[in-house]
Design a protein around this motif. Structure first.
Motif, PDB file in Angstrom:
ATOM      1  N   GLU A 131       4.521   3.917 -16.244  1.00 11.27           N
ATOM      2  CA  GLU A 131       5.307   3.626 -15.715  1.00 11.27           C
ATOM      3  C   GLU A 131       5.673   3.723 -14.028  1.00 11.27           C
ATOM      4  N   LEU A 132       4.428   4.291 -13.520  1.00 10.40           N
ATOM      5  CA  LEU A 132       3.827   4.860 -12.252  1.00 10.40           C
ATOM      6  C   LEU A 132       2.120   3.932 -11.638  1.00 10.40           C
ATOM      7  N   VAL A 133       1.819   3.769 -12.939  1.00 14.30           N
ATOM      8  CA  VAL A 133       0.019   3.098 -13.036  1.00 14.30           C
ATOM      9  C   VAL A 133       0.222   1.097 -13.213  1.00 14.30           C
ATOM     10  N   THR A 134       1.274   0.851 -12.896  1.00 10.77           N
ATOM     11  CA  THR A 134       1.312  -0.768 -13.247  1.00 10.77           C
ATOM     12  C   THR A 134       1.777  -0.928 -12.338  1.00 10.77           C
ATOM     13  N   PRO A 135       2.853  -0.292 -11.533  1.00 13.29           N
ATOM     14  CA  PRO A 135       3.111  -1.093  -9.568  1.00 13.29           C
ATOM     15  C   PRO A 135       2.251  -0.616  -9.177  1.00 13.29           C
ATOM     16  N   ILE A 136       0.635   0.556  -8.907  1.00 18.36           N
ATOM     17  CA  ILE A 136      -0.200   0.615  -8.642  1.00 18.36           C
ATOM     18  C   ILE A 136      -1.053  -0.347  -8.737  1.00 18.36           C
ATOM     19  N   VAL A 137      -1.567  -0.723 -10.138  1.00 17.25           N
ATOM     20  CA  VAL A 137      -2.043  -2.459 -10.576  1.00 17.25           C
ATOM     21  C   VAL A 137      -1.669  -3.738  -9.821  1.00 17.25           C
ATOM     22  N   ALA A 138      -0.392  -3.728 -10.009  1.00 11.69           N
ATOM     23  CA  ALA A 138       0.168  -4.830  -9.612  1.00 11.69           C
ATOM     24  C   ALA A 138      -0.361  -5.012  -8.076  1.00 11.69           C
ATOM     25  N   VAL A 139      -0.630  -3.896  -7.419  1.00 10.94           N
ATOM     26  CA  VAL A 139      -0.161  -4.011  -5.781  1.00 10.94           C
ATOM     27  C   VAL A 139      -0.836  -4.836  -5.806  1.00 10.94           C
TER      28      VAL A 139
ATOM     29  N   GLU B  17       0.647  -1.345  -0.183  1.00  9.78           N
ATOM     30  CA  GLU B  17      -0.015  -0.038   0.568  1.00  9.78           C
ATOM     31  C   GLU B  17       1.063   1.274  -0.614  1.00  9.78           C
ATOM     32  N   GLN B  18       2.078   1.421   0.116  1.00 10.60           N
ATOM     33  CA  GLN B  18       2.509   2.408   1.014  1.00 10.60           C
ATOM     34  C   GLN B  18       3.467   2.948  -0.610  1.00 10.60           C
ATOM     35  N   ILE B  19       3.405   1.987  -1.320  1.00 13.50           N
ATOM     36  CA  ILE B  19       3.399   1.755  -2.938  1.00 13.50           C
ATOM     37  C   ILE B  19       3.015   2.516  -3.461  1.00 13.50           C
ATOM     38  N   ALA B  20       1.966   1.795  -3.549  1.00 10.44           N
ATOM     39  CA  ALA B  20       0.832   2.747  -4.047  1.00 10.44           C
ATOM     40  C   ALA B  20       0.282   3.599  -3.781  1.00 10.44           C
ATOM     41  N   LEU B  21       0.572   4.175  -2.582  1.00  8.93           N
ATOM     42  CA  LEU B  21       0.200   5.558  -2.657  1.00  8.93           C
ATOM     43  C   LEU B  21       1.157   6.535  -3.009  1.00  8.93           C
ATOM     44  N   ALA B  22       3.142   6.184  -2.635  1.00  9.99           N
ATOM     45  CA  ALA B  22       3.698   6.312  -2.996  1.00  9.99           C
ATOM     46  C   ALA B  22       3.581   6.768  -4.853  1.00  9.99           C
ATOM     47  N   CYS B  23       3.219   5.911  -5.184  1.00 11.94           N
ATOM     48  CA  CYS B  23       3.047   6.184  -6.835  1.00 11.94           C
ATOM     49  C   CYS B  23       1.598   6.692  -7.590  1.00 11.94           C
ATOM     50  N   ALA B  24       0.880   6.964  -6.126  1.00 15.52           N
ATOM     51  CA  ALA B  24      -0.099   7.602  -6.830  1.00 15.52           C
ATOM     52  C   ALA B  24       0.099   8.775  -6.231  1.00 15.52           C
ATOM     53  N   GLY B  25       0.232   9.886  -5.698  1.00 16.86           N
ATOM     54  CA  GLY B  25       1.762  10.798  -5.231  1.00 16.86           C
ATOM     55  C   GLY B  25       1.813  11.327  -6.029  1.00 16.86           C
ATOM     56  N   ALA B  26       2.947  10.430  -6.810  1.00 14.42           N
ATOM     57  CA  ALA B  26       4.017  11.332  -7.626  1.00 14.42           C
ATOM     58  C   ALA B  26       2.991  10.982  -9.087  1.00 14.42           C
TER      59      ALA B  26
END
Length: 91
Positions: free
Chosen positions: A75-83, A56-65
């Motif tokens: 590059e920022l959406v794929t980690p959110i989807v993977a999480v 969740e921390q990875i997803a929130l950091a990518c969403a904030g960026a």
């Protein structure tokens, strides 16, 4: 035992999987920053599977960026989807 000495010990109460998940968070974020979407998604998926809170921390950091960048970035959406996959499994 002094409080400052117990800080490191308390961080590892989750054991080795928790320590691994904490170590993988900066790896996922660095891979996303370096525009390596699939590698970042793989590390984010593994991290969330080991410890969902770190995912969740990875997803929130990518969403904030992504919000600060104000443009679509794969590059920022794929980690959110993977999480989202392990988070949905554990929910």
């Amino acid at each position: 035992m002094p409080v400052r000495a117990a800080g490191g010990m308390l961080m590892l109460l989750g054991g080795l999987p928790f320590a691994i998940a904490i170590g993988l968070v900066p790896v996922a974020l660095l891979l996303a920053e370096r525009r390596q979407a699939l590698a970042a998604a793989g590390v984010a998926l593994l991290t969330a599977w080991i410890h969902p809170w770190q995912g969740e921390q990875i997803a929130l950091a990518c969403a904030g960026a992504l919000a600060l960048e104000r443009r679509w970035s794969r590059e920022l959406v794929t980690p959110i989807v993977a999480v989202a996959v392990p988070i949905a499994y554990f929910a």
